[in-house]
Design a protein around this motif. Structure first.
Motif, PDB file in Angstrom:
ATOM      1  N   GLY A 149      -7.250  -7.709   2.837  1.00 20.09           N
ATOM      2  CA  GLY A 149      -6.283  -6.857   2.700  1.00 20.09           C
ATOM      3  C   GLY A 149      -6.554  -5.566   3.744  1.00 20.09           C
ATOM      4  O   GLY A 149      -5.771  -5.185   4.484  1.00 20.09           O
ATOM      5  N   LEU A 150      -7.904  -5.652   4.258  1.00 17.36           N
ATOM      6  CA  LEU A 150      -8.363  -4.438   5.137  1.00 17.36           C
ATOM      7  C   LEU A 150      -7.899  -5.086   6.292  1.00 17.36           C
ATOM      8  O   LEU A 150      -7.181  -4.076   7.137  1.00 17.36           O
ATOM      9  CB  LEU A 150      -9.737  -4.233   5.181  1.00 17.36           C
ATOM     10  N   LEU A 151      -7.765  -6.310   6.963  1.00 15.43           N
ATOM     11  CA  LEU A 151      -7.376  -6.815   8.013  1.00 15.43           C
ATOM     12  C   LEU A 151      -5.854  -6.506   8.080  1.00 15.43           C
ATOM     13  O   LEU A 151      -5.234  -6.331   9.078  1.00 15.43           O
ATOM     14  CB  LEU A 151      -7.710  -8.265   8.167  1.00 15.43           C
ATOM     15  N   LEU A 152      -5.124  -6.737   7.028  1.00 16.48           N
ATOM     16  CA  LEU A 152      -3.747  -6.703   7.095  1.00 16.48           C
ATOM     17  C   LEU A 152      -3.359  -5.093   7.346  1.00 16.48           C
ATOM     18  O   LEU A 152      -2.404  -5.008   8.141  1.00 16.48           O
ATOM     19  CB  LEU A 152      -2.984  -6.957   5.886  1.00 16.48           C
ATOM     20  N   ASP A 153      -4.089  -4.340   6.914  1.00 13.87           N
ATOM     21  CA  ASP A 153      -3.987  -2.771   7.210  1.00 13.87           C
ATOM     22  C   ASP A 153      -4.033  -2.505   8.545  1.00 13.87           C
ATOM     23  O   ASP A 153      -3.415  -1.615   9.230  1.00 13.87           O
ATOM     24  CB  ASP A 153      -4.863  -2.047   6.192  1.00 13.87           C
ATOM     25  N   ALA A 174     -10.244   4.794  -0.907  1.00  8.25           N
ATOM     26  CA  ALA A 174      -8.629   4.465  -1.381  1.00  8.25           C
ATOM     27  C   ALA A 174      -8.133   3.406  -0.590  1.00  8.25           C
ATOM     28  O   ALA A 174      -7.510   2.674  -1.149  1.00  8.25           O
ATOM     29  CB  ALA A 174      -8.075   5.644  -1.620  1.00  8.25           C
ATOM     30  N   SER A 175      -8.292   3.545   0.778  1.00  9.62           N
ATOM     31  CA  SER A 175      -7.541   2.534   1.557  1.00  9.62           C
ATOM     32  C   SER A 175      -8.039   1.257   1.427  1.00  9.62           C
ATOM     33  O   SER A 175      -7.287   0.233   1.550  1.00  9.62           O
ATOM     34  CB  SER A 175      -7.855   3.023   3.244  1.00  9.62           C
ATOM     35  N   VAL A 176      -9.350   1.115   1.474  1.00  9.27           N
ATOM     36  CA  VAL A 176     -10.229  -0.084   1.393  1.00  9.27           C
ATOM     37  C   VAL A 176      -9.644  -0.904  -0.169  1.00  9.27           C
ATOM     38  O   VAL A 176      -9.403  -2.105  -0.053  1.00  9.27           O
ATOM     39  CB  VAL A 176     -11.398  -0.098   1.693  1.00  9.27           C
ATOM     40  N   THR A 177      -9.691  -0.312  -1.061  1.00 10.18           N
ATOM     41  CA  THR A 177      -9.721  -0.868  -2.499  1.00 10.18           C
ATOM     42  C   THR A 177      -8.356  -0.693  -2.910  1.00 10.18           C
ATOM     43  O   THR A 177      -7.946  -1.442  -4.093  1.00 10.18           O
ATOM     44  CB  THR A 177     -10.687   0.024  -3.324  1.00 10.18           C
TER      45      THR A 177
END
Length: 517
Positions: free
Chosen positions: A75-79, A347-350
């Motif tokens: 999900g971090l890569l997608l962000d 909050a952004s990572v999780t």
């Protein structure tokens, strides 16, 4: 011992030096002393490229494993893809001018039209049918996971514009190729040949992945390679995966979570043991019924059904308490450390918004936006878009894709502005109000406001002009289209006059409907 002497003794033990500067390790910095407190802390000064010898492949493999197996990493890569590249990628705004400052309108339109055509799927890449926006997203994903992005510039007159890109897996750049410089032979560092100034001259690249058989190595000139990565030290030739500072912490946290999951499964199973009531050791022989048949000691619980235990035995339940009460707090601390390694918030990572409020989210988001701008300029624009466009422009001019170009290519090839994705806040009304206030104060321009929203100001003006001309053509009252763009008539106007348009608009001339390209 008196208090003053005790303090001096304690200071000497911690800092490694006496109050007058003598003794110990003679260090003036506490972080550089060698004493019993930091006796297992070893660090060395090393060349930035030698640090990666023998470790770069392992870093890439472990980073890719984290992305494959960890939902937060994926999900971090997608962000990052959404924040840095977005849905349509960096868009070209081309504005070449004459020596006196006048725009070369015809050339600008032809360049933007030809570039848009080249950016379509199957035109800009060789082998893989990708659009230029998809290639930009692959660039960001690869730089973060593998540390670097590689592509070969393919120059071939048979291509539509004579130019295309061939993405290369970073594994194919042979990091085992290393040698020193001697005589006329240049040095090779991690598969990159460099001259005496440290500038890359050639790349040692396998024609296929190193895990496949029958591969051959090619030495490709550096001017045919696009190599993008985040430089963190002077002289660095290869990129470091962004996961590197967080790999160990993230892996141990995942293992801890996995252990807690197993323990929770065991706790949910409600297991237990058979024990003798008198406390003696259990007989190695299983108990038998009246007919001499062995009674199994395994106990399967069925709702609404009971079972009689053999004589002398009782059931002792095993109830492990998992996950423990400290699990949530401990994992939050782990994820905060991981998030800071990427310049992101917890909050952004999780995706956990339970402990945030409006103000804290806005502060974190502003910091992330500043880092996104930095990555856009450093990696996406300077190392990729500008490099690719310059070579594309030269080949497109030679193949005739741009028509007749009377100006020298080197004079007009860099008249580019890249419109990158923006990050609007959740309250668009306030953003619009702030932009209008800045415009009225004279501290910004419509071009900048549009660029922040990844919109082409000149294209918007053309669209408004078309809308006004079309309304006039159809006889629709202009009040139904409250647009701010008008064109004044006069001797200094370059717009051809139209009598009907002038009469119906009180002296203003509306542009004619723009023809299709």
């Amino acid at each position: 011992m008196k208090i003053g002497a005790r303090l001096r003794y304690l200071r000497t033990a911690i800092t490694g030096r006496t109050p007058d500067g003598r003794g110990g390790s003679w260090s003036r910095f506490a972080g550089a002393v060698q004493n019993r407190i930091v006796q297992n802390w070893f660090a060395w000064l090393e060349d930035p490229n030698r640090e990666l010898v023998g470790t770069l492949a392992d870093l890439r493999a472990r980073a890719r494993e984290a992305v494959r197996d960890n939902g937060e990493a994926a999900g971090l890569l997608l962000d990052f893809e959404a924040d840095i590249v977005g849905a349509i990628g960096a868009q070209l705004q081309y504005r070449a001018r004459r020596p006196r400052g006048a725009e070369i309108t015809t050339l600008n339109d032809r360049v933007e039209r030809a570039w848009w055509e080249w950016c379509r799927p199957g035109m800009c890449t060789v082998g893989a049918s990708m659009s230029f926006a998809a290639l930009q997203r692959l660039l960001i994903r690869t730089v973060i996971t593998d540390g670097e992005f590689l592509a070969r510039k393919v120059i071939d007159p048979r291509l539509p514009h004579g130019f295309a890109l061939q993405p290369i897996d970073p594994d194919q750049l042979d990091e085992t190729e290393n040698r020193g410089a001697y005589g006329d032979t240049k040095a090779v560092v991690l598969g990159v040949e460099v001259d005496g100034t440290g500038k890359p001259t050639r790349y040692a690249i396998w024609d296929r992945h190193p895990s496949l058989s029958g591969r051959t190595k090619q030495w490709i000139p550096a001017n045919e390679i696009v190599h993008a990565f985040k430089r963190v030290r002077v002289g660095q030739l290869r990129g470091i995966p962004w996961f590197a500072p967080a790999l160990v912490t993230w892996k141990l946290g995942s293992r801890y979570t996995e252990a807690e999951l197993y323990q929770s499964l065991l706790a949910a199973a409600q297991g237990g043991f058979f024990v003798n009531k008198d406390g003696t050791a259990a007989s190695p022989e299983p108990p038998k019924d009246a007919n001499g048949k062995a009674i199994p000691l395994e106990l399967e619980v069925i709702p609404g059904m009971g079972r009689q235990l053999p004589n002398g035995l009782e059931w002792q339940a095993w109830e492990p308490k998992h996950p423990t009460a400290n699990y949530v707090g401990f994992m939050k601390a782990i994820k905060r450390t991981v998030a800071r390694a990427f310049g992101r918030s917890y909050a952004s990572v999780t995706g956990d918004l339970s402990d945030v409020n409006f103000s804290s989210m806005r502060i974190d988001r502003e910091r992330e936006k500043a880092q996104n701008r930095m990555h856009q300029q450093d990696i996406l624009i300077e190392q990729f878009c500008d490099v690719v466009f310059a070579d594309w422009f030269a080949m497109a001019a030679l193949t005739g894709a741009l028509g007749v170009v009377t100006q020298a290519a080197r004079d007009v090839a860099y008249a580019t502005t890249w419109l990158c994705t923006g990050w609007p806040w959740i309250d668009p009304v306030k953003d619009a109000t702030a932009a209008l206030m800045e415009l009225n104060m004279g501290v910004t321009s419509p071009q900048r406001i549009c660029a922040e929203k990844q919109r082409d100001f000149y294209g918007i003006v053309d669209e408004i002009a078309e809308a006004r001309a079309y309304c006039l053509l159809k006889g629709v009252p202009m009040e139904a289209v409250p647009l701010a763009i008008t064109v004044q008539t006069g001797a200094d106007s370059d717009t051809p006059s139209d009598k009907n348009a002038t009469d119906s608009t009180g002296g203003r001339v509306l542009p004619m409907l723009k023809g299709a390209a």
